[in-house]
Motif scaffolding. Structure first.
Motif, PDB file in Angstrom:
ATOM      1  N   LEU A 105       0.521  -1.381  -0.162  1.00 45.48           N
ATOM      2  CA  LEU A 105       0.089   0.290   0.388  1.00 45.48           C
ATOM      3  C   LEU A 105       0.923   0.849  -0.063  1.00 45.48           C
ATOM      4  O   LEU A 105       1.637   1.426   1.238  1.00 45.48           O
ATOM      5  CB  LEU A 105      -0.493   0.425   1.036  1.00 45.48           C
ATOM      6  N   MET A 106       0.795   2.344  -1.216  1.00 45.09           N
ATOM      7  CA  MET A 106       1.611   3.560  -0.807  1.00 45.09           C
ATOM      8  C   MET A 106       0.412   4.174  -0.906  1.00 45.09           C
ATOM      9  O   MET A 106      -0.149   4.259  -1.144  1.00 45.09           O
ATOM     10  CB  MET A 106       2.143   3.167  -2.610  1.00 45.09           C
ATOM     11  N   VAL A 107       1.040   5.654   0.131  1.00 46.55           N
ATOM     12  CA  VAL A 107       0.282   6.640   0.162  1.00 46.55           C
ATOM     13  C   VAL A 107       0.654   7.696   0.572  1.00 46.55           C
ATOM     14  O   VAL A 107       1.783   8.046   0.271  1.00 46.55           O
ATOM     15  CB  VAL A 107      -0.990   6.451   1.620  1.00 46.55           C
ATOM     16  N   GLY A 108      -0.400   8.520  -1.202  1.00 43.84           N
ATOM     17  CA  GLY A 108       0.961   9.525  -1.545  1.00 43.84           C
ATOM     18  C   GLY A 108       0.128  11.109  -1.926  1.00 43.84           C
ATOM     19  O   GLY A 108      -0.771  11.399  -1.823  1.00 43.84           O
ATOM     20  N   HIS A 109      -0.049  11.421  -2.777  1.00 44.91           N
ATOM     21  CA  HIS A 109       0.291  12.223  -3.471  1.00 44.91           C
ATOM     22  C   HIS A 109      -0.229  12.887  -5.281  1.00 44.91           C
ATOM     23  O   HIS A 109       0.306  11.458  -5.786  1.00 44.91           O
ATOM     24  CB  HIS A 109       0.894  13.366  -3.404  1.00 44.91           C
ATOM     25  N   ASN A 110      -1.219  13.479  -5.920  1.00 47.84           N
ATOM     26  CA  ASN A 110      -1.177  13.684  -6.833  1.00 47.84           C
ATOM     27  C   ASN A 110      -0.035  14.755  -7.166  1.00 47.84           C
ATOM     28  O   ASN A 110       0.167  15.715  -6.834  1.00 47.84           O
ATOM     29  CB  ASN A 110      -2.678  14.227  -7.694  1.00 47.84           C
ATOM     30  N   PRO A 111      -0.013  14.380  -8.827  1.00 46.66           N
ATOM     31  CA  PRO A 111      -0.425  13.745  -9.703  1.00 46.66           C
ATOM     32  C   PRO A 111       0.337  12.550  -9.960  1.00 46.66           C
ATOM     33  O   PRO A 111       0.088  11.864 -10.199  1.00 46.66           O
ATOM     34  CB  PRO A 111       0.016  14.382 -11.225  1.00 46.66           C
ATOM     35  N   SER A 112       1.780  12.494  -9.098  1.00 45.78           N
ATOM     36  CA  SER A 112       2.269  10.791  -9.262  1.00 45.78           C
ATOM     37  C   SER A 112       1.426   9.915  -9.010  1.00 45.78           C
ATOM     38  O   SER A 112       2.152   8.993 -10.240  1.00 45.78           O
ATOM     39  CB  SER A 112       3.358  11.049  -8.050  1.00 45.78           C
TER      40      SER A 112
END
Length: 181
Positions: A105-112
């Motif tokens: 599970l990867m928790v992050g940001h847009n636009p990436s």
């Protein structure tokens, strides 16, 4: 076969114009969205061997709120490279994963995060979920990809199928876009 889940941070607070982007916390709608998604992930029976996350405040608070609603905490591997990353950087990070976890599970940001979906899932018209991502990948959205790889170092473009995509508004219409009259 590997599983990669992507969870975009929940709605953040923009009320303090002086706050650095990295330090922005969740707003009330974001807290509710993270909790709704945490319960959804729990009820869906999703399990992950590893959790990789950006250390930005809004990501940490999203994980905290979702984990509380889920009723299960996770050891988090914080990686500053996820913050402001390109899709290529995220793929490199996944290639470097040690051990052989079946699911991440990867928790992050847009636009990436949405760019990572675009790079991993072929644009051949066969994925209605990919088409939804092209429209928008809103805050607190949760996506699950099945990757046709045996080892994380093998991750590359067009190796995945997007098998699940859930937005907070799909679970609670009050968490949908705010319409201005």
């Amino acid at each position: 076969m590997k599983t990669l889940a992507l969870f975009r941070h929940a709605k953040s607070d923009w009320s303090d114009a002086r706050a650095r982007d990295f330090d922005r916390p969740l707003n009330e709608r974001g807290i509710k969205g993270a909790q709704v998604m945490g319960r959804f992930i729990r009820d869906g029976g999703w399990r992950f061997d590893r959790l990789l996350a950006s250390p930005a405040v809004r990501v940490a608070e999203t994980i905290e709120q979702a984990s509380t609603a889920w009723g299960h905490g996770f050891p988090v591997e914080w990686d500053r490279r996820i913050y402001l990353a390109s899709s290529a950087t995220l793929m490199d990070l996944l290639r470097e994963v040690e051990g052989d976890p079946a699911s991440i599970l990867m928790v992050g940001h847009n636009p990436s995060l949405e760019d990572l979906i675009f790079d991993l899932v072929p644009d051949d018209g066969s994925s209605p979920l990919r088409d939804m991502v092209e429209q928008k990948f809103p805050t607190a959205t949760f996506a699950v990809l099945e990757l046709d790889i045996d080892r994380w170092p093998d991750i590359d473009e067009n190796c995945a199928r997007l098998v699940a995509l859930t937005r907070p508004r799909d679970l609670d219409p009050a968490l949908g876009p705010v319409l201005i009259d």
